[in-house]
Motif scaffolding. Structure first.
Motif: not given
Length: 580
Positions: A51, A53, A238, A538, A540, A542
């Motif tokens: 990943d 980001t 997100e 945050r 994320r 994936r």
């Protein structure tokens, strides 16, 4: 991997960070990124860029001991040598670069091919440029979009903006942006005596399993080049996660891979539990596994039926959808909902198993295997189906790892690797099951692996029914379980605690954690960052489908148009899992 980086020269400073998930995490300078990425890209190592980001650090308060950064790039690498062989690299970027344009870092797309789309995503959503990227343009938002949605200063709701209006000039600009220019899409003339010939597949073609577009460059009926175009289904999951409470975001996860149901809840609640230090009771762990495997069967039946439909067989999809209905009847009896039950909770599950649950499941365990035997004769031994799929869209293990392929698509190449076995979570280490593999990595083998995974899921579910432990279905932890209702009438402190937990949600301690699961289509992971509040700073997500679609040009060049339909069907994706 960490041992390999110990040989780096001293002029490449690095700072180790401790995270809640225990993944080794190193901060490195932007100018050292390519050298370290090249070192990790050893040709003999089965190592993946899992990943890539970014984090907008500008409103984060708990950053003691970390390098100064306004934005942070996050690279997650994993290896297939064994459990726990992972590495997270972080690259701090300064706000000062904004005065000269976008903050930037060197591209690694030439070293890790699957970094191409990930870097485009970071550019699109954060405004971080990648020097040397071959095709840096928006990927999830329209080309006319202004701003970068995952920055903290970008609006989160339409109500934060003035009322929408469409002037004539704006309409003309939008129409112009839709004009197709092959050169702008990275396509080139392949011979001096030929002209461009294009076929626009999508964005609503029935065989693409969602709102998805591929622009084909053709020589007759043979594919010269293919450019996937995604983002039509992008909903900003997100961004939404960063304005919902930790509990409140659980129903949103169901809608990512909307065929996977509670499988989407799994990595999210596991990541929150790692952040908060919550232990899940054994009964809840086994309930999670049992329901997740039921959804794996439901998702694989959709894949099996629609794949056969894509290459011309119309009957199987009706039979397989009726089998899927039987799965949903069980899920509805246990969870109260069918496709999107949002049944997992932080610390456990929503409620205990109802009376008679085991009888329903045992009936299904006896019902499905003979049906799979019938489908074997109907589909897999069908000479037309074999002609359309054997040897089509093949790739090997090295190509799969380079492009970020996980799940059945990786195992179809012959690599016996499954996260449930290599890095067990929940109670998978207590259960016996095999890892189905194939050898050719083509469309036929990808279907074959899916079918065998259905049989292994039935085996896992049977063990869950036979071995279901007694005890609580949810952790008795203050950050996940409100006080019992009777106690709320006993004293005001308990009542306030109950009210705050339900209305505002728990306050998760500052920290960072990632959790991955072997989902229906491959590895699905949530990377969460808490700043000590009631919402994620945050989130994320994936997803496997995002990585898998990026490989379409590689495995379709030189194929016929009809072969592309089989290739698309064999990938097993849904667009909500791609676009999020």
């Amino acid at each position: 991997m960490l041992a390999q980086l110990s040989d780096l020269p001293p002029h490449m400073p690095r700072l180790a960070e401790t995270t809640r998930d225990g993944i080794p995490t190193l901060w490195i300078a932007p100018q050292d990124l390519r050298a370290i990425a090249a070192l990790l890209r050893h040709p003999t190592a089965l190592r993946m860029l899992f990943d890539l980001t970014a984090i907008d650090e500008r409103q984060r308060t708990h950053r003691a001991g970390l390098p100064d950064a306004d934005f942070t790039l996050v690279y997650h690498f994993m290896a297939f040598a064994g459990a726990g062989d992972a590495l997270r690299l972080k690259v701090p970027l300064s706000q000062g670069a904004l005065s000269q344009g976008a903050p930037s870092a060197p591209s690694i797309a030439d070293l890790w091919p699957n970094a191409n789309w990930y870097e485009r995503e970071v550019w699109d959503l954060f405004g971080i440029a990648f020097d040397g990227h071959p095709f840096l343009r928006r990927i999830l938002t329209p080309p006319t979009w202004t701003g970068h949605p995952l920055r903290k200063d970008h609006y989160a709701r339409a109500t934060e903006m003035p009322p929408y209006s469409l002037t004539e000039e704006h309409e003309m600009a939008e129409q112009q942006a839709l004009r197709f220019d092959p050169g702008a899409w990275g396509m080139a003339r392949h011979a001096d005596n030929t002209d461009f010939m294009f076929l626009n597949l999508g964005p609503n073609h029935p065989s693409v399993h969602g709102v998805f577009r591929i622009v084909l460059q053709l020589a007759g009926e043979r594919i010269v080049d293919a450019v996937p175009d995604i983002g039509f289904h992008h909903r900003g999951a997100e961004k939404m996660a960063e304005r919902q409470t930790w509990h409140g975001f659980i129903p949103y996860t169901d809608r990512v891979d909307y065929l996977g149901g509670v499988m989407n809840n799994f990595p999210y609640v596991m990541a929150v539990e790692r952040l908060a230090g919550i232990d899940v009771p054994p009964r809840a762990q086994m309930m999670r596994v049992m329901l997740a495997e039921l959804f794996r069967i439901a998702s694989h039946l959709v894949f099996y039926g629609t794949m056969s439909q894509d290459v011309g067989q119309l009957s199987p999809v009706f039979y397989m959808f009726s089998d899927r209905e039987r799965v949903f009847e069980i899920i509805e009896a246990i969870c109260g909902f069918r496709m999107h039950p949002a049944f997992f909770r932080i610390g456990g599950v929503a409620m205990d198993l109802p009376r008679g649950w085991d009888g329903l499941i045992r009936d299904f365990l006896a019902y499905l295997p003979p049906r799979l035997d019938e489908y074997e004769k109907l589909v897999m031994r069908n000479p037309i189906f074999r002609a359309r799929t054997v040897g089509v869209g093949a790739y090997d293990v090295a190509e799969a790892v380079s492009w970020g392929v996980t799940g059945p698509g990786l195992r179809a190449c012959g690599l016996e690797w499954d996260l449930r076995r290599q890095a067990p979570y929940a109670c998978y280490d207590q259960l016996e099951f095999d890892i189905p593999t194939a050898s050719n990595g083509d469309c036929y083998d990808r279907v074959r692996v899916h079918i065998e995974e259905i049989r292994q899921s039935l085996r896992i579910i049977r063990q869950c029914v036979d071995q279901m432990p007694a005890g609580p279905y949810k952790s008795d932890h203050p950050l996940t379980t409100p006080p019992a209702r009777a106690r709320t009438m006993h004293d005001i402190e308990t009542l306030i605690h109950h009210f705050l937990n339900v209305s505002w949600g728990p306050v998760i301690p500052p920290g960072e954690a990632q959790a991955s699961v072997e989902a229906t289509k491959g590895l699905n992971a949530y990377h969460l960052l808490s700043d000590g509040g009631t919402m994620s700073y945050r989130t994320r997500i994936r997803t496997p489908s995002f990585a898998h679609l990026q490989m379409i040009p590689l495995i379709s060049r030189g194929a016929m148009i009809a072969d592309l339909i089989a290739i698309i069907g064999s990938i097993d994706f849904v667009m909500a899992d791609v676009d999020r």
